[in-house]
Design an enzyme around this catalytic site. Structure first.
Site, mmCIF file in Angstrom:
data_model
loop_
_atom_site.group_PDB
_atom_site.id
_atom_site.type_symbol
_atom_site.label_atom_id
_atom_site.label_comp_id
_atom_site.label_asym_id
_atom_site.label_seq_id
_atom_site.Cartn_x
_atom_site.Cartn_y
_atom_site.Cartn_z
ATOM 1 N N SER A 45 0.845 -1.191 0.000
ATOM 2 C CA SER A 45 0.000 0.000 0.000
ATOM 3 C C SER A 45 0.878 1.238 0.000
ATOM 4 O O SER A 45 2.035 1.193 0.441
ATOM 5 C CB SER A 45 -0.895 0.020 1.245
ATOM 6 O OG SER A 45 -1.531 1.270 1.418
ATOM 7 N N TYR B 185 -2.841 -1.387 10.179
ATOM 8 C CA TYR B 185 -2.865 -1.738 8.757
ATOM 9 C C TYR B 185 -1.595 -1.258 8.057
ATOM 10 O O TYR B 185 -0.957 -2.015 7.307
ATOM 11 C CB TYR B 185 -4.105 -1.110 8.126
ATOM 12 C CG TYR B 185 -4.192 -1.182 6.624
ATOM 13 C CD1 TYR B 185 -4.707 -2.304 5.988
ATOM 14 C CD2 TYR B 185 -3.785 -0.098 5.824
ATOM 15 C CE1 TYR B 185 -4.809 -2.363 4.608
ATOM 16 C CE2 TYR B 185 -3.884 -0.150 4.445
ATOM 17 C CZ TYR B 185 -4.395 -1.281 3.839
ATOM 18 O OH TYR B 185 -4.494 -1.326 2.464
#
Length: 283
Positions: A176, A189
């Site tokens: 990400s 996350y």
């Protein structure tokens, strides 16, 4: 050029369902055209029921691969993905289950090998996230689940897959933009996404002598069920509009990166983190 789509405020309970989203994400159902770049390959994709995983499953099938679709419990979304794989003339395999369960990874790999006849491409894409304004709001259980699903499962899947992967196989992790520029409201996350990029870089060095390539893709904001199921509805409104391109990506815009990394055309690409971020730099 893709026209920006206004995303209205909305909220779903986790894990979220693609068909309930407004607008429904574009996973390439009507647009992706294959050219045989993955002909004969067998792929296992986690989180393949919706979002990026569905877009990758569609693209892989239209490029000639059979696809095992691993997902949590979103049966309607997963069945829709399987139908699209089969419409492309390829075999699909539905594999429900919670990746946080330690024994599931080996089962997913073995069923893929047994029922599809092998494994050439492993895409570790499934993820869990929840947004919090303070780390004090994150329970120990949520922290552990985030790591178990996002990076622990990848570790277990890779270990289970290695005996079956041949020279020319590929492992792809979904990292990400948060791996490089972490959003403070997504601390657990973001930490797992940095771990995925690092793990892929380590594996690329270890597995290179066997001819197995390992890379990660780092998406920016992408319109998937993860968004309305993890953010407050007021944060969902206008999601992605703060990128240089002024919008969130559609899942279909991520699929070509995963196709390239799985294909023989990327035969010298290993250890890379491919940014698909709408202009947010990863250097």
């Amino acid at each position: 050029m893709t026209t920006p789509v206004q995303i209205p405020a909305q909220r779903q309970e986790p894990p979220g369902h693609q068909g309930w989203m407004e607008p429904v994400p574009d996973c390439g159902e009507e647009t992706y055209r294959g050219s045989g770049r993955l002909a004969g390959k067998k792929a296992l994709i986690t989180g393949a029921d919706s979002g990026i995983g569905r877009a990758v499953a569609i693209a892989y099938a239209r490029e000639g691969a059979d696809v095992a679709i691993a997902y949590l419990n979103e049966d309607a979304d997963a069945e829709a993905t399987a139908a699209l794989v089969e419409e492309a003339g390829q075999r699909s395999l539905l594999l429900p289950g919670d990746l946080a369960e330690p024994g599931l990874a080996a089962e997913l790999v073995q069923r893929t090998v047994d029922e599809l006849g092998g494994l050439d491409v492993l895409v570790c894409n499934a993820a869990y996230q929840m947004a919090h304004e303070s780390i004090a709001e994150v329970s120990d259980e949520e922290w552990d689940r985030t790591f178990d699903v996002n990076i622990g499962a990848m570790f277990r899947l890779v270990k289970a897959a290695l005996p079956h992967l041949r020279e020319g196989s590929a492992i792809i992790g979904s990292s990400s933009v948060n791996s490089d520029a972490p959003n403070p409201t997504l601390a657990p996350y973001a930490a797992t996404k940095a771990a995925i990029a690092n793990f892929c870089a380590s594996l690329a060095q270890e597995l290179g002598p066997r001819g197995i390539r390992v890379n990660s893709v780092a998406p920016g904001p992408v319109w998937t069920p993860l968004i309305p199921s993890s953010f407050p509805e007021e944060k969902v409104e206008g999601f992605g509009s703060d990128t240089p391109l002024g919008r969130a990506a559609q899942p279909a815009e991520l699929a070509p990166a995963y196709v390239l990394l799985a294909s023989d055309e990327a035969s010298y690409m290993s250890g890379a983190r491919v940014a698909v971020t709408g202009g947010r730099p990863i250097l």
